[in-house]
Design an enzyme around this catalytic site. Structure first.
Site, PDB file in Angstrom:
ATOM      1  CD  GLU A 109      -4.969  -4.326   5.140  1.00  0.00           C
ATOM      2  OE1 GLU A 109      -6.211  -4.463   5.195  1.00  0.00           O
ATOM      3  OE2 GLU A 109      -4.424  -3.234   4.913  1.00  0.00           O
ATOM      4  CG  HIS A 113      -6.988  -4.415  -2.334  1.00  0.00           C
ATOM      5  ND1 HIS A 113      -6.567  -3.650  -3.394  1.00  0.00           N
ATOM      6  CD2 HIS A 113      -5.921  -4.509  -1.491  1.00  0.00           C
ATOM      7  CE1 HIS A 113      -5.299  -3.313  -3.209  1.00  0.00           C
ATOM      8  NE2 HIS A 113      -4.882  -3.814  -2.073  1.00  0.00           N
TER       9      HIS A 113
END
Length: 362
Positions: free
Chosen positions: A308, A253
């Site tokens: 995700e 991320h």
């Protein structure tokens, strides 16, 4: 401000573009705070209407109750359904993802409703209608007595979800409702800073969301899990992908240097989904091996599980078509986009960053 070539932050990293009371992301500690509460606490004790009330209240400095939000969103869903022929006219020949963009751009103010409610209420109606059209079916009318999560599932799937399914989607909507100054929220705030209306701001936010570096990764997670296929294939498949320098979807991320706190919230939601069909043990084994392999390959760079990975598993378990994953993300994030746009209009100034010119000079 004087710009020093070579020292300009690329991608605006570390630059505060606004002051906000809406959400805070601590990438070092792995913490997400939304309007004063940790995301895990909100997911455990507040539905989507509750977190939306928090965001809108904080943005406008007006006390907006959860019951008021629930009633406003129910009315907005009904209004959007009545206008579907007009909204869908702009989506002919487009995919679900692109059609959603066109329909959102066609929204306009509704009498008796704040623009925030009009937008957030319309999002699941549009998503559901586009999914049903892709199946060759008629749109499913909203239920004013249902929660936003329950009605979203009804309109997208065309059936009545059970309590566990509604709770799982509600957790998802809360968890991804806002997330600091991400790309789509920044886009929405830039447009709002010009004093453009919320409809233009949210359309800009959704356009940013469709990019693969922001909201487009959940579907590839499922493609990765399908490609791995079996437990015996986890190690050879992952090792081969890493040796080719491929990106493993659902890991790493831009902000978090530790585990994304939203990942564990969604993992718990999946575990509570009885009979969902999700093979969580297999996905967990894939996750565990990838985390180990990434640490061995790049010990100096932390790449941990992000939201995700479990988003893909959760939405797939809820039988939401993969082509609708991005619009469903927008169903949730519209709460944050509208709040940020309002806050920017109320407290901010025109967002106009500088650039470092590196071209030839006359």
């Amino acid at each position: 401000m004087t710009l020093h070539l070579g020292k300009t932050p690329v991608g605006l990293d570390g630059i505060a573009a606004a002051e906000t009371v809406l959400s805070h992301v601590d990438g070092q500690q792995g913490e997400l705070i939304i309007a004063g509460a940790r995301v895990a606490d909100l997911a455990a004790g507040s539905g989507f209407e509750g977190v939306t009330a928090r965001l809108w209240s904080a943005a406008t400095k007006r006390s907006i109750g959860e019951a008021n939000v629930r009633a406003s969103l129910a009315l907005a869903r009904q209004r959007a359904f009545a206008r579907l022929p007009e909204l869908l006219a702009a989506t002919a020949g487009l995919s679900i993802i692109d059609g959603f963009r066109a329909a959102v751009a066609a929204l306009r103010p509704e009498a008796g409703l704040d623009d925030e409610a009009t937008i957030v209420g319309a999002c699941p109606v549009i998503a559901g209608a586009l999914v049903q059209r892709a199946r060759g079916a008629k749109p499913v009318a909203p239920d004013a007595d249902a929660s936003h999560a329950a009605d979203t599932l009804r309109m997208v799937r065309g059936d009545t979800p059970d309590r566990g399914e509604v709770a799982a989607l509600d957790t998802y909507l809360v968890t991804v409702s806002d997330h600091g100054m991400n790309a789509s929220t920044f886009a929405a705030r830039v447009v709002a800073s010009t004093q453009a209306d919320l409809f233009a701001s949210v359309t800009a936010g959704y356009c940013a969301l469709t990019g693969p570096l922001h909201g487009g990764a959940p579907e590839p997670v499922l493609e990765m899990l399908n490609a791995i296929g079996t437990r015996d294939n986890i190690k050879p498949w992952v090792d081969a992908a890493l040796s080719r320098g491929e990106r493993l979807m659902g890991f790493g991320h831009r902000i978090y240097r530790v585990r994304d706190p939203r990942a564990d919230v969604l993992r718990s939601a999946i575990e509570r989904l009885a009979g969902s069909g999700a093979d969580l043990p297999f996905a967990s084994e894939v996750e565990a091996y990838i985390r180990t392999a990434l640490r061995q390959k790049n010990p100096e760079r932390v790449l941990d599980t992000n939201v995700e990975f479990f988003t893909a598993i959760l939405l797939d378990a809820l039988k939401i078509p993969r082509q609708a994953f991005t619009p469903i993300f927008a169903v949730a994030r519209a709460a944050g986009w509208t709040a940020h746009a309002r806050e920017q209009q109320r407290t901010g100034r025109l967002i106009r960053p500088s650039s470092a010119y590196i071209g030839p000079k006359p």
